[in-house]
Scaffold this motif. Structure first.
Motif, PDB file in Angstrom:
ATOM      1  N   ALA A  16     108.825 -28.919  53.277  1.00  0.00           N
ATOM      2  CA  ALA A  16     109.222 -27.769  52.456  1.00  0.00           C
ATOM      3  C   ALA A  16     107.994 -27.019  51.950  1.00  0.00           C
ATOM      4  N   PHE A  17     106.959 -27.732  51.578  1.00  0.00           N
ATOM      5  CA  PHE A  17     105.732 -27.094  51.097  1.00  0.00           C
ATOM      6  C   PHE A  17     105.064 -26.295  52.215  1.00  0.00           C
ATOM      7  N   ASP A  18     104.994 -26.882  53.398  1.00  0.00           N
ATOM      8  CA  ASP A  18     104.394 -26.185  54.545  1.00  0.00           C
ATOM      9  C   ASP A  18     105.193 -24.949  54.903  1.00  0.00           C
ATOM     10  N   LEU A  19     106.524 -25.066  54.927  1.00  0.00           N
ATOM     11  CA  LEU A  19     107.379 -23.924  55.252  1.00  0.00           C
ATOM     12  C   LEU A  19     107.242 -22.819  54.206  1.00  0.00           C
ATOM     13  N   SER A  20     107.129 -23.188  52.954  1.00  0.00           N
ATOM     14  CA  SER A  20     107.033 -22.171  51.895  1.00  0.00           C
ATOM     15  C   SER A  20     105.690 -21.453  51.929  1.00  0.00           C
ATOM     16  N   LEU A  21     104.654 -22.101  52.423  1.00  0.00           N
ATOM     17  CA  LEU A  21     103.331 -21.461  52.487  1.00  0.00           C
ATOM     18  C   LEU A  21     103.119 -20.697  53.785  1.00  0.00           C
ATOM     19  N   ASP A  22     104.016 -20.867  54.752  1.00  0.00           N
ATOM     20  CA  ASP A  22     103.840 -20.248  56.060  1.00  0.00           C
ATOM     21  C   ASP A  22     104.018 -18.734  56.001  1.00  0.00           C
ATOM     22  N   SER A  23     105.054 -18.266  55.315  1.00  0.00           N
ATOM     23  CA  SER A  23     105.321 -16.827  55.255  1.00  0.00           C
ATOM     24  C   SER A  23     106.245 -16.549  54.075  1.00  0.00           C
ATOM     25  N   GLN A  24     106.459 -15.281  53.801  1.00  0.00           N
ATOM     26  CA  GLN A  24     107.383 -14.909  52.729  1.00  0.00           C
ATOM     27  C   GLN A  24     108.811 -15.337  53.070  1.00  0.00           C
ATOM     28  N   GLN A  25     109.181 -15.204  54.364  1.00  0.00           N
ATOM     29  CA  GLN A  25     110.514 -15.612  54.790  1.00  0.00           C
ATOM     30  C   GLN A  25     110.699 -17.129  54.623  1.00  0.00           C
ATOM     31  N   GLY A  26     109.652 -17.886  54.935  1.00  0.00           N
ATOM     32  CA  GLY A  26     109.719 -19.335  54.754  1.00  0.00           C
ATOM     33  C   GLY A  26     109.878 -19.717  53.299  1.00  0.00           C
ATOM     34  N   PHE A  27     109.136 -19.008  52.441  1.00  0.00           N
ATOM     35  CA  PHE A  27     109.256 -19.272  51.001  1.00  0.00           C
ATOM     36  C   PHE A  27     110.658 -18.963  50.516  1.00  0.00           C
ATOM     37  N   ASP A  28     111.192 -17.807  50.952  1.00  0.00           N
ATOM     38  CA  ASP A  28     112.551 -17.432  50.557  1.00  0.00           C
ATOM     39  C   ASP A  28     113.576 -18.441  51.078  1.00  0.00           C
ATOM     40  N   GLN A  29     113.350 -18.944  52.288  1.00  0.00           N
ATOM     41  CA  GLN A  29     114.261 -19.932  52.856  1.00  0.00           C
ATOM     42  C   GLN A  29     114.258 -21.223  52.040  1.00  0.00           C
ATOM     43  N   VAL A  30     113.056 -21.677  51.637  1.00  0.00           N
ATOM     44  CA  VAL A  30     112.963 -22.902  50.827  1.00  0.00           C
ATOM     45  C   VAL A  30     113.631 -22.688  49.472  1.00  0.00           C
ATOM     46  N   VAL A  31     113.379 -21.542  48.857  1.00  0.00           N
ATOM     47  CA  VAL A  31     113.992 -21.265  47.551  1.00  0.00           C
ATOM     48  C   VAL A  31     115.508 -21.211  47.680  1.00  0.00           C
ATOM     49  N   ASN A  32     116.007 -20.550  48.720  1.00  0.00           N
ATOM     50  CA  ASN A  32     117.456 -20.461  48.931  1.00  0.00           C
ATOM     51  C   ASN A  32     118.059 -21.837  49.182  1.00  0.00           C
ATOM     52  N   THR A  33     117.380 -22.640  49.986  1.00  0.00           N
ATOM     53  CA  THR A  33     117.888 -23.987  50.274  1.00  0.00           C
ATOM     54  C   THR A  33     117.913 -24.839  49.011  1.00  0.00           C
ATOM     55  N   MET A  34     116.872 -24.755  48.206  1.00  0.00           N
ATOM     56  CA  MET A  34     116.810 -25.564  46.983  1.00  0.00           C
ATOM     57  C   MET A  34     117.861 -25.125  45.963  1.00  0.00           C
TER      58      MET A  34
END
Length: 125
Positions: free
Chosen positions: A43-61
């Motif tokens: 989740a940390f790697d995905l959130s730091l990869d791009s803005q879309q990844g960060f949004d995806q992690v936030v939405n999933t959480m």
């Protein structure tokens, strides 16, 4: 070797003292922390990869019960492991080494960890 030694291979019938239960749970939470880090690093790697990844992690959480449960499990394991670790530090300084005080410290360990775990659940959900 005597052939009349008692044998009890049914582990569910063996009654453990509270100090042993606390010690076993300390080891189990260490394993849960090790395994849970895989999810947290992903989740940390995905959130730091791009803005879309960060949004995806936030939405999933925010929406996924499973993600919240995994995070709560890892946080609970961390809190229990922390409380048990502090108890071990006190034992290293010479406190709670007698049977009665060790039993009391183990019970306090369980109660304090349970309170922290409930508070973590309230915080996550």
């Amino acid at each position: 070797m005597s052939k009349k030694r008692p044998v009890n291979l049914d582990i569910l019938t063996i009654s453990q003292p509270v100090t042993a239960i606390v010690s076993i749970l300390h080891r189990v939470t260490g394993i849960i922390l090790f395994v849970g880090l895989v999810f947290l690093f992903y989740a940390f790697d995905l959130s730091l990869d791009s803005q879309q990844g960060f949004d995806q992690v936030v939405n999933t959480m925010q929406t996924s019960f499973l993600a919240k449960f995994i995070v709560w499990s890892v946080v609970s394991a961390l809190l229990y492991h922390l409380v048990a670790g502090v108890k071990h530090l006190f034992m290293d300084m010479g406190y709670f080494e007698e049977l009665d005080s060790g039993r009391s410290a183990a019970m306090a360990n369980l109660i304090i960890a349970a309170v922290f775990i409930v508070l973590a659940g309230v915080w996550i959900w």
